[in-house]
Design a protein around this motif. Structure first.
Motif, PDB file in Angstrom:
ATOM      1  N   ARG A   2       1.165  -1.153  -0.176  1.00 29.15           N
ATOM      2  CA  ARG A   2       0.154  -0.631  -0.320  1.00 29.15           C
ATOM      3  C   ARG A   2       0.876   1.420  -0.570  1.00 29.15           C
ATOM      4  O   ARG A   2       1.871   1.101   0.456  1.00 29.15           O
ATOM      5  N   PHE A   3       0.689   2.490  -0.719  1.00 28.19           N
ATOM      6  CA  PHE A   3       1.295   3.117  -0.337  1.00 28.19           C
ATOM      7  C   PHE A   3       0.022   4.746  -1.143  1.00 28.19           C
ATOM      8  O   PHE A   3      -0.896   4.754  -1.598  1.00 28.19           O
ATOM      9  N   ALA A   4       0.920   5.551   0.031  1.00 28.75           N
ATOM     10  CA  ALA A   4       0.177   6.947   0.124  1.00 28.75           C
ATOM     11  C   ALA A   4      -0.227   8.374  -1.602  1.00 28.75           C
ATOM     12  O   ALA A   4       1.147   8.091  -1.858  1.00 28.75           O
ATOM     13  N   HIS A   5      -0.818   8.426  -1.900  1.00 22.12           N
ATOM     14  CA  HIS A   5      -0.581   9.948  -2.641  1.00 22.12           C
ATOM     15  C   HIS A   5      -1.159  10.709  -3.039  1.00 22.12           C
ATOM     16  O   HIS A   5      -2.910  11.007  -2.088  1.00 22.12           O
ATOM     17  N   VAL A   6      -0.799  12.301  -2.755  1.00 24.05           N
ATOM     18  CA  VAL A   6      -1.521  13.398  -2.030  1.00 24.05           C
ATOM     19  C   VAL A   6      -1.008  14.411  -2.934  1.00 24.05           C
ATOM     20  O   VAL A   6       0.165  14.393  -3.503  1.00 24.05           O
ATOM     21  N   LYS A  36      -0.996   5.028   9.990  1.00 23.46           N
ATOM     22  CA  LYS A  36      -1.885   4.479  10.392  1.00 23.46           C
ATOM     23  C   LYS A  36      -2.415   3.194   9.717  1.00 23.46           C
ATOM     24  O   LYS A  36      -2.867   1.880   9.657  1.00 23.46           O
ATOM     25  N   GLY A  37      -2.368   3.652   8.761  1.00 29.42           N
ATOM     26  CA  GLY A  37      -3.127   2.677   7.025  1.00 29.42           C
ATOM     27  C   GLY A  37      -1.821   2.172   6.578  1.00 29.42           C
ATOM     28  O   GLY A  37      -2.499   1.329   5.265  1.00 29.42           O
ATOM     29  N   GLY A  38      -1.362   1.792   6.492  1.00 27.53           N
ATOM     30  CA  GLY A  38       0.213   0.724   6.583  1.00 27.53           C
ATOM     31  C   GLY A  38       0.945   1.172   5.119  1.00 27.53           C
ATOM     32  O   GLY A  38       1.239   0.725   4.793  1.00 27.53           O
ATOM     33  N   ALA A  39       0.622   2.721   4.786  1.00 25.67           N
ATOM     34  CA  ALA A  39       1.665   2.897   3.638  1.00 25.67           C
ATOM     35  C   ALA A  39       2.629   3.156   3.462  1.00 25.67           C
ATOM     36  O   ALA A  39       3.629   2.973   4.575  1.00 25.67           O
ATOM     37  N   ARG A  40       3.930   1.838   2.468  1.00 24.32           N
ATOM     38  CA  ARG A  40       5.045   1.745   2.579  1.00 24.32           C
ATOM     39  C   ARG A  40       5.339   3.387   2.179  1.00 24.32           C
ATOM     40  O   ARG A  40       6.803   3.393   2.823  1.00 24.32           O
ATOM     41  N   PHE A  41       4.815   4.470   1.551  1.00 21.74           N
ATOM     42  CA  PHE A  41       5.771   4.976   0.852  1.00 21.74           C
ATOM     43  C   PHE A  41       4.407   6.123   0.471  1.00 21.74           C
ATOM     44  O   PHE A  41       3.941   5.688   0.104  1.00 21.74           O
ATOM     45  N   VAL A  42       4.998   7.657   0.967  1.00 24.73           N
ATOM     46  CA  VAL A  42       4.018   8.436   0.699  1.00 24.73           C
ATOM     47  C   VAL A  42       3.798   9.198  -0.670  1.00 24.73           C
ATOM     48  O   VAL A  42       5.581   9.233  -1.237  1.00 24.73           O
ATOM     49  N   LEU A  43       3.634   9.157  -1.807  1.00 19.25           N
ATOM     50  CA  LEU A  43       3.696   9.943  -3.568  1.00 19.25           C
ATOM     51  C   LEU A  43       2.848  11.844  -2.998  1.00 19.25           C
ATOM     52  O   LEU A  43       2.051  11.951  -2.592  1.00 19.25           O
ATOM     53  N   MET A  44       4.032  13.299  -3.039  1.00 19.12           N
ATOM     54  CA  MET A  44       3.283  14.205  -2.771  1.00 19.12           C
ATOM     55  C   MET A  44       3.818  14.781  -4.873  1.00 19.12           C
ATOM     56  O   MET A  44       4.584  15.426  -4.560  1.00 19.12           O
ATOM     57  N   ALA A  45       2.791  15.021  -5.190  1.00 18.82           N
ATOM     58  CA  ALA A  45       2.517  15.670  -6.927  1.00 18.82           C
ATOM     59  C   ALA A  45       2.607  16.881  -6.446  1.00 18.82           C
ATOM     60  O   ALA A  45       2.233  17.067  -8.483  1.00 18.82           O
ATOM     61  N   GLY A  46       3.499  17.595  -5.921  1.00 15.07           N
ATOM     62  CA  GLY A  46       3.249  18.721  -6.117  1.00 15.07           C
ATOM     63  C   GLY A  46       2.538  20.257  -5.236  1.00 15.07           C
ATOM     64  O   GLY A  46       1.731  19.753  -4.809  1.00 15.07           O
ATOM     65  N   ASP A  47       2.483  21.454  -5.189  1.00 16.12           N
ATOM     66  CA  ASP A  47       1.533  22.151  -4.752  1.00 16.12           C
ATOM     67  C   ASP A  47       1.840  21.839  -2.929  1.00 16.12           C
ATOM     68  O   ASP A  47       1.212  22.004  -2.857  1.00 16.12           O
ATOM     69  N   ILE A  48       2.499  21.495  -2.636  1.00 10.96           N
ATOM     70  CA  ILE A  48       2.921  21.038  -0.783  1.00 10.96           C
ATOM     71  C   ILE A  48       2.772  22.120   0.326  1.00 10.96           C
ATOM     72  O   ILE A  48       1.667  21.763   0.499  1.00 10.96           O
ATOM     73  N   PHE A  49       3.072  23.386  -0.643  1.00 12.52           N
ATOM     74  CA  PHE A  49       3.130  24.398  -0.257  1.00 12.52           C
ATOM     75  C   PHE A  49       2.686  25.393  -1.052  1.00 12.52           C
ATOM     76  O   PHE A  49       2.649  25.518  -2.596  1.00 12.52           O
ATOM     77  N   HIS A  50       2.709  26.888  -0.741  1.00 11.24           N
ATOM     78  CA  HIS A  50       0.975  27.422  -1.439  1.00 11.24           C
ATOM     79  C   HIS A  50       2.202  27.986  -1.955  1.00 11.24           C
ATOM     80  O   HIS A  50       2.354  29.078  -3.089  1.00 11.24           O
TER      81      HIS A  50
END
Ligand SMILES: [Mn+2]
Length: 417
Positions: A2-6, A36-50
């Motif tokens: 599992r992995f997260a994408h934000v 908690k959700g068991g993500a093995r890694f997280v993908l951050m596809a830009g505009d993390i900051f304004h």
């Protein structure tokens, strides 16, 4: 696995205290959710900051939370968006990279022939291979994608993820009028395409592109986001699972506060009627703890737009416990003031004529900004903010100079709310 994408968190966007707190709570809740959700890694596809360098208040909680994610053994892979991009690595993302909390996956080699070969980053825990391209300046994305060494990265074996920041034509919603490119511009054969830039959740794909997904903004990065949230749009991030043949995608809500629309069509009405409708609609809602999205649009039959008293409605909603009130009235006009015919022999004369005809609509409560002196200040303001950039001046310095010049012209202190 599992992995997260934000994407499009736009941390630091909010100006109101109550919404800054919500922005922080949502971000922290998402990080907890990934752990908690068991993500093995997280993908951050830009505009993390304004912006590329947000204020300290934001940096403080972001670093603390990224550290927690890091200590939980969950790597974060990122590309820049259009907002947090800096051509000289002057972004807070680069600080997160130097602490080891974030890994940028935007490395590429440009050959003498101009061909660009993105470099893969292999996630140590899962072996997933990730590469990506940051959001570039408007209109330049397609040129960059055309120069990609597609065959090279398409031939790479293993489970592959491509990160990008831009809108794909085939997945566009009707209302989205911005720049976009066809899905065929994305290199083929990846298992997952982690998109950013589009502020609404959506998934797509075709025979040669596994799953193309946008999580959308988990809260808001512009006024239109509040309007969309007051409609049907849900806010959150993606939890993806690669255990099947094809990556499956689950949308997880971020706990964004409830948004309530208060919309009034002002077409053919007087300001008095519009005000009554606003009060009526606002009065019928329970605003406690909610974000109230007030929108007035259309062409009134008479009166001044300044007589539509959204400030009064806002105040009432806040007194009754609204978390915040977001007002949009850019689309409000009045017939009485719409048709302006001005004659003049020079551009300056025409500008003055337009200003003189319209100054009556301005209600600021500040005497010098209205009437004759208002016209003169407006002329001066137009002249000042029409100045071009000085050679070698970067956007930030230019923006700051314009804001300072503009405020001085209007006799306002920058500390005024
Ligand atoms: Mn964005």
């Amino acid at each position: 696995m599992r992995f997260a994408h934000v994407s499009d968190l736009h941390l630091g966007f909010q100006r109101k205290r109550s919404l800054q707190e919500a922005e922080r709570r949502i971000f922290e809740g998402m990080v907890d959710g990934w752990i908690k959700g068991g993500a093995r890694f997280v993908l951050m596809a830009g505009d993390i900051f304004h912006v590329n360098i947000p204020e300290m208040r934001v940096q403080r909680y972001v670093f603390a939370k990224f550290r927690q994610l890091h200590e939980a053994g969950i790597p974060a892979y990122a590309i820049y968006g259009s907002h947090d991009f800096s051509p000289v690595s002057n972004s807070v993302i680069d600080l997160l990279v130097s602490t080891g909390y974030v890994t940028k996956v935007t490395d590429a080699v440009t050959g003498e022939d101009g061909v660009i070969t993105p470099k893969f980053t292999t996630d140590p825990g899962t072996g997933a291979k990730i590469c990506g391209i940051s959001g570039l300046k408007v209109g330049r994305d397609i040129d960059y994608y055309k120069k990609l060494d597609r065959k090279g990265i398409e031939a790479e074996p293993g489970f592959k993820i491509f990160m990008f920041h831009g809108s794909i034509s085939e997945m566009r919603k009707a209302a989205d009028e911005g720049d976009h490119m066809p899905m065929s511009m994305l290199p083929a054969g990846f298992d997952y395409y982690a998109g950013g830039h589009v502020h609404e959740y959506g998934t797509g794909g075709d025979d040669s592109h596994g799953v193309v997904a946008y999580p959308g903004t988990p809260f808001a990065g512009n006024y239109a986001d509040f309007v969309a949230s007051a409609g049907d749009t849900k806010r959150g991030y993606i939890m993806a699972d690669s255990s099947g043949d094809k990556v499956s995608v689950e949308f997880v809500e971020s706990g964004s506060p409830e948004h309530v629309p208060i919309t009034v069509d002002a077409n053919g009405r007087s300001p008095q009627i519009v005000n009554e409708r606003l009060e009526e609609k606002a009065g019928a809602e329970d605003p406690v703890g909610k974000i109230m999205v007030v929108r007035v649009y259309g062409q009134m039959s008479e009166g001044r737009t300044a007589d539509v008293d959204t400030a009064r409605v806002s105040l009432g909603l806040l007194e009754r416990g609204a978390l915040a009130v977001e007002v949009g009235r850019n689309m409000l006009t009045s017939r009485e003031y719409d048709v302006v015919r001005v004659r003049g022999e020079s551009r300056d004369q025409i500008v003055r004529g337009v200003l003189e005809t319209n100054i009556g609509q301005v209600r600021t409560g500040i005497e010098r900004l209205e009437g004759g002196s208002g016209v003169r200040i407006a002329e001066e303001l137009l002249r000042r903010i029409g100045q071009p950039k000085i050679e070698n001046e970067d956007n930030k310095t230019y923006d700051a100079r314009m804001i300072t010049d503009g405020s001085k012209t209007m006799g306002l202190s920058l500390d005024d709310p």
